[in-house]
Scaffold this active site. Structure first.
Site, PDB file in Angstrom:
ATOM      1  N   LYS A   1     -29.005   1.208 -13.330  1.00 11.69           N
ATOM      2  CA  LYS A   1     -29.001   1.821 -11.994  1.00 11.69           C
ATOM      3  C   LYS A   1     -30.394   1.674 -11.399  1.00 11.69           C
ATOM      4  CE  LYS A   1     -28.791   6.510 -11.274  1.00 11.69           C
ATOM      5  NZ  LYS A   1     -30.085   6.761 -10.603  1.00 11.69           N
TER       6      LYS A   1
ATOM      7  N   ASP B   1     -31.010   4.085 -16.183  1.00 12.47           N
ATOM      8  CA  ASP B   1     -31.861   3.991 -14.993  1.00 12.47           C
ATOM      9  C   ASP B   1     -32.988   2.996 -15.209  1.00 12.47           C
ATOM     10  OD1 ASP B   1     -31.128   5.374 -12.731  1.00 12.47           O
ATOM     11  OD2 ASP B   1     -31.942   7.284 -13.430  1.00 12.47           O
TER      12      ASP B   1
ATOM     13  N   GLU C   1     -26.951  10.687  -3.469  1.00  7.46           N
ATOM     14  CA  GLU C   1     -27.612  11.947  -3.844  1.00  7.46           C
ATOM     15  C   GLU C   1     -28.067  12.706  -2.601  1.00  7.46           C
ATOM     16  OE1 GLU C   1     -30.548  11.681  -6.935  1.00  7.46           O
ATOM     17  OE2 GLU C   1     -31.165  13.765  -6.671  1.00  7.46           O
TER      18      GLU C   1
ATOM     19  N   GLU D   1     -32.709   2.355  -7.528  1.00  5.35           N
ATOM     20  CA  GLU D   1     -32.714   3.103  -6.271  1.00  5.35           C
ATOM     21  C   GLU D   1     -33.060   2.192  -5.096  1.00  5.35           C
ATOM     22  OE1 GLU D   1     -35.316   6.491  -6.673  1.00  5.35           O
ATOM     23  OE2 GLU D   1     -34.309   7.183  -8.499  1.00  5.35           O
TER      24      GLU D   1
ATOM     25  N   ASP E   1     -33.537   8.571 -15.256  1.00  7.32           N
ATOM     26  CA  ASP E   1     -34.992   8.714 -15.407  1.00  7.32           C
ATOM     27  C   ASP E   1     -35.393  10.163 -15.145  1.00  7.32           C
ATOM     28  OD1 ASP E   1     -34.625   8.641 -12.677  1.00  7.32           O
ATOM     29  OD2 ASP E   1     -36.147   7.114 -12.277  1.00  7.32           O
ATOM     30  N   SER E   2     -34.401  11.014 -14.816  1.00 11.50           N
ATOM     31  CA  SER E   2     -34.625  12.468 -14.796  1.00 11.50           C
ATOM     32  C   SER E   2     -35.111  12.935 -16.163  1.00 11.50           C
ATOM     33  CB  SER E   2     -33.338  13.201 -14.414  1.00 11.50           C
ATOM     34  OG  SER E   2     -32.254  12.752 -15.198  1.00 11.50           O
TER      35      SER E   2
HETATM   36  O1  KIV Z   1     -32.074  10.329 -13.028  1.00 14.41           O
HETATM   37  C1  KIV Z   1     -31.001  10.918 -12.825  1.00 14.41           C
HETATM   38  O2  KIV Z   1     -30.578  11.807 -13.570  1.00 14.41           O
HETATM   39  C2  KIV Z   1     -30.243  10.536 -11.646  1.00 14.41           C
HETATM   40  C3  KIV Z   1     -29.145  11.444 -11.216  1.00 14.41           C
HETATM   41  C4  KIV Z   1     -29.728  12.628 -10.545  1.00 14.41           C
HETATM   42  C5  KIV Z   1     -28.154  10.759 -10.380  1.00 14.41           C
HETATM   43  O3  KIV Z   1     -30.539   9.547 -11.039  1.00 14.41           O
END
Ligand code: KIV
Length: 278
Positions: free
Chosen positions: A113, A83, A182, A115, A44-45
């Site tokens: 993924k 994510d 992280e 969090e 989600d970056s």
């Molecule tokens: O969103 C992302 O790119 C991430 C990485 C920084 C692990 O969660």
């Protein structure tokens, strides 16, 4: 060879370090895949590096599905992890399963993924029970940026370090197939890696993890402004892009591009007849 949750686990057991990179589009995913990366994270970056937001909070399920589908089309062998965006799983176990399902059905992800630790174990268990592998994410969890008061290293006090270790055990028990650590101190990540049977994938967590993940814009020198301390620049692609764009503008303005070799020919008698107004 196709990478799966099982192959990542086998890599941990064999001491073969896992490589993971982010990608958000078909072309980048194809190149990373052809280079042999084990796993591609549609992070989600993308909210920051693709969409220009300040943080990951505005990212929607539609954004994630759109980019995950593009990555899935480019990744032939990499294990594609998508994510779950902010508020797509925190709200309820039901929402978590439905949204994880969408990332797999509509985005083609192999795993999702999310969090958090103890507070999301019910979600992890329910998603895993629905046959979708889950990668957990501990330490600096960017969706909690407002709760943390900024992007800060996590686990430096005894209480916080213990909480991260306890959370790691709990997410493993809940069925997570791997965990991203992280921005946690390297020695703490080493302890977690030794205690867990599932692989740890570090970002700013030292070389003692079972694998590493980086945001590709950071490692290719495409990020402008602040880049985190852990983000080693493996190439200066941003500089090459600037050179290419500047040269294109210069040559086009000077009339040097396109040259003859970039054009298509036509029989001169056809041109004569067109000119004559036939
Ligand atoms: O969103 C992302 O790119 C991430 C990485 C920084 C692990 O969660």
């Amino acid at each position: 060879m196709k990478n799966t949750a099982a192959t990542l686990l086998a890599q941990k057991q064999a001491g073969d370090r896992i490589t993971m990179l982010t990608a958000y589009d078909y072309t980048t995913a194809r190149i990373e895949d052809e280079c042999g990366v084990n796993s591609i994270l549609v992070g989600d970056s993308l909210g920051m590096v693709m969409l220009g937001y300040e943080n990951t909070l505005p990212v929607t399920m539609e954004d994630m599905i759109h980019h995950t589908a593009a990555v899935s089309r480019g990744a032939k062998n990499a294990f594609v992890v998508a994510d779950m965006p902010f508020m797509s799983y925190q709200t309820s176990v039901y929402d978590a399963v439905v949204n994880a399902g969408r990332l797999v059905k509509e985005g083609g992800a192999h795993a999702v993924k999310l969090e958090g630790g103890a507070e999301v174990c019910a979600q992890i268990k329910a998603i895993v029970d629905s046959s979708i592998p889950v990668v957990a994410h501990l330490g600096l969890t960017p969706q909690s940026v407002n709760a943390f008061g900024g992007f800060k290293v996590q686990g430096k006090t005894f209480e916080r370090a213990k909480q991260i270790v306890d959370d790691a055990m709990k997410i493993q028990e809940a069925g997570a197939c791997a965990v991203v650590l992280e921005c946690v101190p390297a020695k703490l990540a080493e302890i977690i890696t030794a205690r867990l049977t599932i692989p740890t994938i570090g970002i700013g967590a030292g070389a003692g993890c079972d694998g590493q993940v980086l945001v590709y814009q950071d490692m290719l020198g495409l990020t402008t402004g602040h880049t985190p301390k852990f983000a080693k620049k493996f190439a200066e692609v941003g500089m090459l892009m600037r050179q290419g764009f500047t040269e294109y503008i210069k040559e086009t303005k000077a009339g040097n591009f396109p040259a003859e070799e970039h054009t298509f020919a036509i029989d001169s008698d056809i041109i004569e007849r067109i000119k004559a107004g036939e």
